[in-house]
Design a protein around this motif. Structure first.
Motif, PDB file in Angstrom:
ATOM      1  N   GLU A 164       0.820  -1.222   0.000  1.00 29.86           N
ATOM      2  CA  GLU A 164       0.000   0.000   0.000  1.00 29.86           C
ATOM      3  C   GLU A 164       0.848   1.263   0.000  1.00 29.86           C
ATOM      4  OE1 GLU A 164      -2.329  -0.617   3.474  1.00 29.86           O
ATOM      5  OE2 GLU A 164      -3.844  -1.853   2.452  1.00 29.86           O
ATOM      6  N   GLY A 165       2.169   1.119   0.075  1.00 33.31           N
ATOM      7  CA  GLY A 165       3.065   2.267   0.048  1.00 33.31           C
ATOM      8  C   GLY A 165       3.268   2.943   1.379  1.00 33.31           C
ATOM      9  N   ARG A 166       2.823   2.328   2.464  1.00 31.01           N
ATOM     10  CA  ARG A 166       2.935   2.968   3.771  1.00 31.01           C
ATOM     11  C   ARG A 166       4.378   3.080   4.253  1.00 31.01           C
ATOM     12  NH1 ARG A 166      -1.980   3.684   6.167  1.00 31.01           N
ATOM     13  NH2 ARG A 166      -3.736   2.426   5.424  1.00 31.01           N
ATOM     14  N   LEU A 167       5.253   2.196   3.746  1.00 31.30           N
ATOM     15  CA  LEU A 167       6.647   2.220   4.176  1.00 31.30           C
ATOM     16  C   LEU A 167       7.548   2.955   3.196  1.00 31.30           C
ATOM     17  CD1 LEU A 167       7.055  -1.484   5.373  1.00 31.30           C
ATOM     18  CD2 LEU A 167       6.226   0.505   6.641  1.00 31.30           C
ATOM     19  N   GLY A 168       7.121   3.085   1.941  1.00 32.05           N
ATOM     20  CA  GLY A 168       8.008   3.623   0.920  1.00 32.05           C
ATOM     21  C   GLY A 168       9.093   2.612   0.587  1.00 32.05           C
ATOM     22  N   ASP A 169      10.254   3.100   0.163  1.00 35.13           N
ATOM     23  CA  ASP A 169      11.375   2.210  -0.112  1.00 35.13           C
ATOM     24  C   ASP A 169      11.983   1.735   1.207  1.00 35.13           C
ATOM     25  OD1 ASP A 169      11.093   2.571  -2.862  1.00 35.13           O
ATOM     26  OD2 ASP A 169      12.408   4.333  -2.857  1.00 35.13           O
ATOM     27  N   VAL A 170      12.170   0.425   1.341  1.00 35.29           N
ATOM     28  CA  VAL A 170      12.800  -0.107   2.549  1.00 35.29           C
ATOM     29  C   VAL A 170      14.256   0.345   2.597  1.00 35.29           C
ATOM     30  CG1 VAL A 170      13.472  -2.205   3.777  1.00 35.29           C
ATOM     31  CG2 VAL A 170      11.252  -2.089   2.622  1.00 35.29           C
ATOM     32  N   VAL A 171      14.671   0.831   3.758  1.00 40.21           N
ATOM     33  CA  VAL A 171      16.029   1.341   3.941  1.00 40.21           C
ATOM     34  C   VAL A 171      16.849   0.406   4.819  1.00 40.21           C
ATOM     35  CG1 VAL A 171      17.413   3.254   4.834  1.00 40.21           C
ATOM     36  CG2 VAL A 171      15.259   3.721   3.620  1.00 40.21           C
TER      37      VAL A 171
END
Length: 393
Positions: free
Chosen positions: A140-147
């Protein structure tokens, strides 16, 4: 659904009960195991183990089943999987799928020859509601790109003592603790990252389960807790003086091919156990714990908690936080209608290779570069000339 079993240990005895509850037609037609530790669990639930066979070849030749289930000690998996695939069977194997990098290459060659879809693997946490919700939040895009990821698997002393007493205490049988126990977790985070691990470093050893820490050395002689979980094949009563080569704590750091980094910690002597993670992305953070049953997601811009889920097992007898029930349901659906599974044999091999690299790094006190391993693995997986071929044990 009718199944045959190679290695009727505690795990497949338990899964027999779970499968029967979900599918009343579930039947075990036969098994191979000189000392079937899981037989008692089946009997307690009114499930027959079928006909006892002396060899896997005899079991397979007898036929009459839809699925071959493998629960033998880890070092036997490759040969038992090979026998099933060569016979044209659908095979379910418990984790870890194999015990060395060379065996990983050999199984990759088998998958090229016989196809990927006929081998299912019991990486059960992929089926857990918590993990599915984590991947949903990610999609759903809640995290964005995992870092970066911080993760752990910690187990209570009674469980740690089991590893000191069971056949799993020997690396030659189990492949090491990180592979035997933590391949679940490594698979989960490989899936979240969406890339293969590239560089690995690790440190650890044994500091808790050593003679100096035995209770009798403190004037206490209560060892009951350390024998609470029974051991099976090659079992021992020794806990703090175990002859195994297993660790009881280990820390690893990983850099993935896409630059994401992860720290992973395991310890076998944690009184208030937890199995948690924190996945930090460019847009948010997901934090959860399989043991304590929660997952929260926070938005990085507003600090708002946008997901606050709690979880509980479906029954007091349930293991793996309710994931076993979902796994059994999905495996039944695969056998009956070919339903897609959330984890593949290739996923299992990649998680296993990461676990093995952690031990290589620990033994050699070095950073392991997995690029050459992945190059050879892919050559085997795609049948390149000169790739490793699996042989009979």
């Amino acid at each position: 659904m009718k199944v045959a079993i190679i290695g009727l240990g505690f795990r497949l005895g338990y899964l027999g009960r779970v499968f029967r509850e979900l599918d009343p037609s579930f039947e075990i037609v036969g098994y191979v195991d000189p000392a079937p530790a899981g037989m008692a669990t089946l009997a307690e639930n009114g499930i027959s183990a079928g006909v006892a066979h002396t060899t896997p070849e005899a079991l397979i030749a007898a036929g009459g089943f839809d699925l071959l289930m493998i629960g033998s000690p880890n070092h036997m998996h490759l040969n038992h999987i090979r026998l099933g695939l060569e016979a044209g069977l659908t095979v379910f194997t418990e984790k870890p799928i194999v015990t060395s990098v060379e065996e990983s290459f050999a199984l990759a060659s088998l998958l090229h020859t016989y196809g990927h879809d006929r081998l299912l693997v019991g990486l059960v946490l992929r089926y857990s509601p918590l993990y599915r919700d984590l991947r949903k939040a990610q999609a759903e895009g809640r995290l964005g790109d995992v870092v970066s990821i911080e993760a752990s698997e910690h187990i209570q002393p009674y469980h740690g003592a089991f590893f000191m007493r069971d056949w799993r205490r020997y690396g030659r049988y189990a492949g090491g603790f990180m592979l035997e126990k933590c391949c679940h977790d490594l698979d989960l985070y490989n899936g979240v990252v969406g890339a293969r691990p590239r560089f690995v470093a690790s440190f650890g050893g044994r500091k808790s389960f050593i003679p100096a820490n035995a209770p009798q050395n403190s004037g206490i002689n209560d060892m009951e807790v350390y024998h609470r979980k029974p051991s099976g094949w090659e079992g021992s009563d020794k806990v703090f003086d175990s002859d195994g080569d297993i660790i009881d704590y280990q820390t690893a750091i990983v850099e993935y091919e896409n630059g994401v980094s992860m720290t992973f910690h395991t310890n076998l002597n944690v009184p208030d156990e937890f199995r948690r993670f924190c996945v930090i992305g460019s847009k948010g953070m997901a934090e959860g714990d399989f043991v304590r049953g929660f997952m929260d997601v926070h938005d990085a811009r507003t600090n708002e908690k946008v997901v606050a889920n709690t979880y509980s097992a479906p029954s007091a007898l349930s293991q793996h936080y309710g994931a076993d029930e979902q796994m059994a349901e999905d495996v039944i659906a695969f056998v009956q209608i070919g339903a897609k599974q959330p984890v593949s044999a290739v996923d299992a091999l990649e998680a296993g290779i990461l676990a093995l690299a952690m031990d290589e790094a620990r033994f050699g006190r070095k950073v392991v570069d997995l690029q050459p391993v992945w190059e050879k693995f892919d050559a085997c997986l795609h049948g390149a000339p000169g790739a490793v071929q699996a042989r009979s044990a």
